[in-house]
Design a protein around this motif. Structure first.
Motif, PDB file in Angstrom:
ATOM      1  N   LEU A   1       0.823  -1.210   0.000  1.00 43.41           N
ATOM      2  CA  LEU A   1       0.000   0.000   0.000  1.00 43.41           C
ATOM      3  C   LEU A   1       0.855   1.257   0.000  1.00 43.41           C
ATOM      4  CD1 LEU A   1      -2.442  -1.199   2.771  1.00 43.41           C
ATOM      5  CD2 LEU A   1      -3.062  -0.813   0.374  1.00 43.41           C
ATOM      6  N   TRP A   2       0.275   2.321  -0.529  1.00 48.31           N
ATOM      7  CA  TRP A   2       0.889   3.650  -0.482  1.00 48.31           C
ATOM      8  C   TRP A   2      -0.224   4.656  -0.263  1.00 48.31           C
ATOM      9  CZ3 TRP A   2       5.758   5.331  -0.220  1.00 48.31           C
ATOM     10  CH2 TRP A   2       5.996   6.688  -0.402  1.00 48.31           C
ATOM     11  N   ARG A   3       0.004   5.576   0.651  1.00 50.99           N
ATOM     12  CA  ARG A   3      -0.979   6.639   0.887  1.00 50.99           C
ATOM     13  C   ARG A   3      -0.549   7.838   0.059  1.00 50.99           C
ATOM     14  NH1 ARG A   3      -3.588   8.424   6.634  1.00 50.99           N
ATOM     15  NH2 ARG A   3      -5.381   9.477   5.695  1.00 50.99           N
TER      16      ARG A   3
ATOM     17  N   CYS B   1       1.058  10.544  -9.092  1.00 54.12           N
ATOM     18  CA  CYS B   1       0.505  10.094 -10.384  1.00 54.12           C
ATOM     19  C   CYS B   1       0.750   8.612 -10.633  1.00 54.12           C
ATOM     20  CB  CYS B   1       1.019  10.951 -11.532  1.00 54.12           C
ATOM     21  SG  CYS B   1       2.783  10.910 -11.814  1.00 54.12           S
ATOM     22  N   GLN B   2       1.705   8.012  -9.930  1.00 51.82           N
ATOM     23  CA  GLN B   2       1.916   6.569  -9.987  1.00 51.82           C
ATOM     24  C   GLN B   2       2.856   6.179  -8.854  1.00 51.82           C
ATOM     25  OE1 GLN B   2       3.352   5.620 -13.910  1.00 51.82           O
ATOM     26  NE2 GLN B   2       5.135   6.905 -13.758  1.00 51.82           N
ATOM     27  N   VAL B   3       2.772   4.893  -8.460  1.00 56.62           N
ATOM     28  CA  VAL B   3       3.606   4.369  -7.386  1.00 56.62           C
ATOM     29  C   VAL B   3       4.198   3.055  -7.868  1.00 56.62           C
ATOM     30  CG1 VAL B   3       3.691   3.600  -4.982  1.00 56.62           C
ATOM     31  CG2 VAL B   3       2.126   5.454  -5.640  1.00 56.62           C
TER      32      VAL B   3
ATOM     33  N   TRP C   1      -3.388   3.601  -2.827  1.00 55.69           N
ATOM     34  CA  TRP C   1      -2.689   2.940  -3.929  1.00 55.69           C
ATOM     35  C   TRP C   1      -2.363   1.540  -3.448  1.00 55.69           C
ATOM     36  CZ3 TRP C   1      -1.346   5.281  -8.661  1.00 55.69           C
ATOM     37  CH2 TRP C   1      -1.671   6.640  -8.751  1.00 55.69           C
ATOM     38  N   HIS C   2      -2.555   0.523  -4.294  1.00 52.44           N
ATOM     39  CA  HIS C   2      -2.437  -0.858  -3.836  1.00 52.44           C
ATOM     40  C   HIS C   2      -1.963  -1.789  -4.940  1.00 52.44           C
ATOM     41  CE1 HIS C   2      -6.156  -2.093  -5.966  1.00 52.44           C
ATOM     42  NE2 HIS C   2      -6.442  -0.812  -5.811  1.00 52.44           N
TER      43      HIS C   2
ATOM     44  N   ALA D   1       7.114   6.864  -5.125  1.00 52.64           N
ATOM     45  CA  ALA D   1       5.950   7.584  -5.642  1.00 52.64           C
ATOM     46  C   ALA D   1       6.427   8.603  -6.672  1.00 52.64           C
ATOM     47  CB  ALA D   1       5.220   8.289  -4.507  1.00 52.64           C
ATOM     48  N   ASP D   2       5.731   8.643  -7.779  1.00 50.91           N
ATOM     49  CA  ASP D   2       6.024   9.593  -8.853  1.00 50.91           C
ATOM     50  C   ASP D   2       5.094  10.795  -8.681  1.00 50.91           C
ATOM     51  OD1 ASP D   2       6.457  10.981 -11.207  1.00 50.91           O
ATOM     52  OD2 ASP D   2       6.114   9.263 -12.519  1.00 50.91           O
TER      53      ASP D   2
END
Length: 180
Positions: A71-73, A79-81, A108-109, A126-127
């Motif tokens: 996961l990403w918060r 715009c993308q991870v 984001w998952h 993270a972009d």
């Protein structure tokens, strides 16, 4: 990725799947009133902070397999991870290692179905480049390769077994060993 030998470990290849925790959140959001959505998302993140990431859940209908959700918060500039994980991501095809965004959220998952006893090191990047990801596949691959330099430990990972991956700190994921 490493896989412990033992009964029930027939196939150690990771496969991308839907994350149970994200599916539950998506289902709740789909039926929630607009005013309820922020509280549902906040509750989700509170649970992630309590449990730590990645989330590891027994896969329904797949004995000895687990859904491991990275996961990403994000925030409005994300715009993308990108996930870089031992044995899970292919350095030659970084587009397959991009996390998906749950629409209308900061979630984001990316979930893999993994056998019991597997684990490894990983990093996330993270972009936040202006203008979003390039539409041209060649330029996208170039951007993702450049993004690898910024990959770092998972801020949501509470496992104390941090590892060193090259010159950057990384995080670890571990799936419970099969009961035996």
């Amino acid at each position: 990725m490493y896989v412990l030998d033992g009964p029930g470990v027939r196939d150690s290849r990771p496969s991308r799947t839907a994350g149970l925790c994200v599916e539950r959140l998506a289902a709740r959001l789909a039926t929630a009133a607009d005013a309820q959505r922020p509280a549902l998302i906040a509750d989700f993140w509170a649970e992630v902070e309590r449990r730590g990431a990645p989330l590891v859940e027994q896969a329904a209908g797949s004995p000895g397999r687990y859904a491991v959700t990275f996961l990403w918060r994000g925030h409005r500039a994300t715009c993308q991870v990108l996930l870089l994980a031992d044995g899970l991501t292919d350095p030659g095809d970084l587009t397959s290692a991009l996390l998906d965004r749950l629409p209308g959220t900061d979630v984001w998952h990316l979930t893999y179905l993994l056998p019991a006893g597997s684990g490894g090191a990983y990093r996330l990047a993270a972009d936040i480049s202006p203008g979003g990801p390039p539409a041209d596949p060649g330029r996208l691959r170039q951007r993702l390769r450049a993004l690898c330099v910024y990959a770092a430990a998972d801020p949501l990972n509470s496992h104390p077994d941090a590892v060193t991956w090259s010159d950057s700190d990384g995080s670890v994921y571990a799936v419970p060993a099969a009961a035996g």
